[in-house]
Design a protein around this motif. Sequence first.
Motif, short mmCIF file in Angstrom:
data_model
loop_
_atom_site.label_atom_id
_atom_site.label_comp_id
_atom_site.label_asym_id
_atom_site.label_seq_id
_atom_site.Cartn_x
_atom_site.Cartn_y
_atom_site.Cartn_z
N ILE A 172 0.81 -1.22 0.00
CA ILE A 172 0.00 0.00 0.00
C ILE A 172 0.85 1.27 0.00
CG2 ILE A 172 -0.27 0.10 2.51
CD1 ILE A 172 -3.16 1.06 1.99
N VAL A 173 2.06 1.20 0.55
CA VAL A 173 2.95 2.37 0.55
C VAL A 173 3.72 2.41 -0.76
CG1 VAL A 173 4.98 3.42 1.62
CG2 VAL A 173 3.17 2.47 3.05
N ASP A 174 3.75 3.57 -1.41
CA ASP A 174 4.55 3.71 -2.62
C ASP A 174 6.02 3.49 -2.29
OD1 ASP A 174 2.41 4.25 -4.35
OD2 ASP A 174 2.35 6.34 -3.68
N ILE A 175 6.77 3.07 -3.26
CA ILE A 175 8.18 2.72 -3.05
C ILE A 175 8.96 3.93 -2.55
CG2 ILE A 175 10.30 2.00 -4.21
CD1 ILE A 175 8.56 0.36 -6.11
N LEU A 176 9.74 3.69 -1.51
CA LEU A 176 10.60 4.75 -0.98
C LEU A 176 11.87 4.84 -1.82
CD1 LEU A 176 10.29 4.00 2.84
CD2 LEU A 176 9.00 5.64 1.48
N PRO A 177 12.42 6.02 -2.00
CA PRO A 177 13.61 6.17 -2.84
C PRO A 177 14.78 5.29 -2.42
CG PRO A 177 12.67 8.31 -2.31
CD PRO A 177 11.93 7.31 -1.48
N ASP A 178 14.93 5.06 -1.10
CA ASP A 178 16.09 4.27 -0.63
C ASP A 178 15.72 2.81 -0.39
OD1 ASP A 178 14.44 4.67 1.51
OD2 ASP A 178 16.02 5.15 2.95
N PHE A 179 14.53 2.40 -0.84
CA PHE A 179 14.14 1.02 -0.57
C PHE A 179 13.38 0.43 -1.76
CE2 PHE A 179 12.32 -2.56 1.79
CZ PHE A 179 13.42 -2.94 2.51
N ASN A 223 13.31 2.87 9.51
CA ASN A 223 13.57 2.45 8.13
C ASN A 223 15.04 2.14 7.92
OD1 ASN A 223 11.16 2.32 6.54
ND2 ASN A 223 10.95 4.54 6.76
N GLU A 224 15.91 2.93 8.55
CA GLU A 224 17.34 2.71 8.40
C GLU A 224 17.76 1.36 8.99
OE1 GLU A 224 15.91 5.44 9.64
OE2 GLU A 224 16.19 6.70 7.85
N HIS A 225 17.23 1.05 10.17
CA HIS A 225 17.52 -0.24 10.79
C HIS A 225 17.03 -1.39 9.92
CE1 HIS A 225 16.36 -3.31 14.13
NE2 HIS A 225 17.62 -3.52 13.75
N ARG A 226 15.84 -1.22 9.37
CA ARG A 226 15.27 -2.25 8.50
C ARG A 226 16.14 -2.47 7.26
NH1 ARG A 226 10.65 -1.65 4.82
NH2 ARG A 226 9.63 -3.66 4.55
N LEU A 227 16.52 -1.38 6.61
CA LEU A 227 17.33 -1.49 5.40
C LEU A 227 18.68 -2.12 5.71
CD1 LEU A 227 17.79 -0.97 2.42
CD2 LEU A 227 18.50 1.36 2.99
N TRP A 256 14.72 -12.17 9.13
CA TRP A 256 14.65 -11.37 7.90
C TRP A 256 13.22 -11.28 7.38
CZ3 TRP A 256 19.40 -14.51 5.94
CH2 TRP A 256 20.58 -13.95 6.47
N SER A 257 12.47 -12.35 7.50
CA SER A 257 11.07 -12.32 7.09
C SER A 257 10.29 -11.32 7.93
CB SER A 257 10.45 -13.72 7.23
OG SER A 257 9.09 -13.72 6.90
N ASP A 258 10.47 -11.37 9.24
CA ASP A 258 9.78 -10.43 10.12
C ASP A 258 10.19 -9.00 9.81
OD1 ASP A 258 8.53 -12.55 11.35
OD2 ASP A 258 9.86 -12.57 13.09
N MET A 259 11.47 -8.79 9.52
CA MET A 259 11.95 -7.45 9.22
C MET A 259 11.38 -6.94 7.90
SD MET A 259 13.82 -5.05 10.54
CE MET A 259 14.96 -5.76 11.73
N ALA A 260 11.21 -7.83 6.93
CA ALA A 260 10.70 -7.43 5.62
C ALA A 260 9.27 -6.92 5.70
CB ALA A 260 10.78 -8.59 4.64
N THR A 261 8.49 -7.44 6.64
CA THR A 261 7.08 -7.04 6.74
C THR A 261 6.82 -6.18 7.97
OG1 THR A 261 6.52 -9.10 7.90
CG2 THR A 261 6.28 -9.08 5.50
N ALA A 262 7.87 -5.71 8.62
CA ALA A 262 7.71 -4.93 9.85
C ALA A 262 7.37 -3.48 9.54
CB ALA A 262 8.99 -4.98 10.67
N ILE A 263 6.60 -2.87 10.43
CA ILE A 263 6.36 -1.44 10.38
C ILE A 263 7.43 -0.76 11.21
CG2 ILE A 263 4.76 0.41 11.01
CD1 ILE A 263 2.48 -1.60 10.59
#
Length: 433
Positions: free
Chosen positions: A105-112, A213-217, A197-204
């Motif tokens: 639902i969120v448009d793609i972020l420039p760094d992700f 977002n930085e931690h996730r990336l 990694w799966s949990d991180m990929a779908t985490a808010i």
Amino acid sequence: MLDNENTGSSGYASGSRAAGRKRSKWSMVGKDPWTMPIGEIDLSHPGIWKTGEYLPFLARLRRDAPVHYCRNSAVGPYWSVLKFDDIKAVDTTPAIYSSEPTIGIVDILPDFDVPSFISMDPPRHGRQRKTVQPVVAPDNLKRLSGTIRERAASILDDLPVGEEFDWVGRVSIELTTRMLATLFDFPFEDRHKLTYWSDMATAIPGAGVAESNEHRLQTLLECLDCFTELFNERAKLPPAPDMVSMLAHGEATRDMPPMEFLGNLLLLIVGGNDTTRNSISGGVLALNEFPGEYEKLRRDHSLIPNMVSEIIRWQTPVAHMRRTAKVDTELRGQSIRAGDKVLMWYASGNRDEEVIERPDDFWIDRPNARRHLAFGFGIHRCMGNRLAEMQLRILWEEIVKRFRLVEVTGEPERIYSSFVNGYARLPVRLHRA
């Protein structure tokens, strides 16, 4: 299955952090969907999914606004499609409703920007999907069935009987993580990295596992580094029946840019983890909520294959998927403009009273139980649906051999997400057969 609501909505994150204090202005929690103005309903906010309040919201929209426009939300305006046949129509019309640039639902972020074949249209989608399709071919599933049974038995035999424990951590996550390690031929001793990694990929970000977002990336780039080593190793070896080798040798995937490789990895990891693991948990909860069905199962174990389809429908582990309108179009009299976000709410379609008899009941011998939306339709229908069904079937065959009852002893803790419809914790107690 990333780039969804979780990739950058501060409104969502603040709602979670403030759970015990100030509620996010976007939250629907505690509101009455039958009396509030219909234009103010926002299904995308994770709060009602975390608290388990989402079903009345879906029912209200199915009745009064089956193609619903949410003008104001933390993730911007979007359309919701609520009815079974309408969802199927959107899912099977890629010329009108595109999976690009993202199914989240969120448009793609420039760094992700991490594209994967689930967020591609034909012909590119078909070429990349075809590369890894053999991992779930009938011959390979037959080969995997013995491994699944052996691992399910090992997990169940190691559980404490008569003591409360968390079913999600001890069974749902453990079985799916072991199978993921097998499918990737990933170092078995490091298999829990796949879950992380799966949990991180779908985490808010800011609402749990991902601090930002930085931690996730940063964490997902560590995933990329790990799999790049495996990819380079497998590319030097003869082709093998694991997904990394298939990607390394596939004509459409062997020269992928790094972020596209990461996107496809995360798609396969999440697809093989979240959906099955939450159906494993959801099945236990459903049987406890409908004890007559549990008694029916105890009397007749041959109902397990049909029950598996009913579990997947009743749980619907992926609540929604996004498309983007490619052209101006119309659906149920509503004018949808090119560029509009269109969300297919599988969790609603699977409760559609016009298509599914007694949709809110869990009914293990339901006629035509496989007629559900949880795997999607069309070119993006879940590639691993047969594997997921096989894991659930074998697990329940092994459960009923050992235990008369898997008793839920407390309220489930649900995941803070309107994308992954699942559980963080489910307390249970086992009773021997």
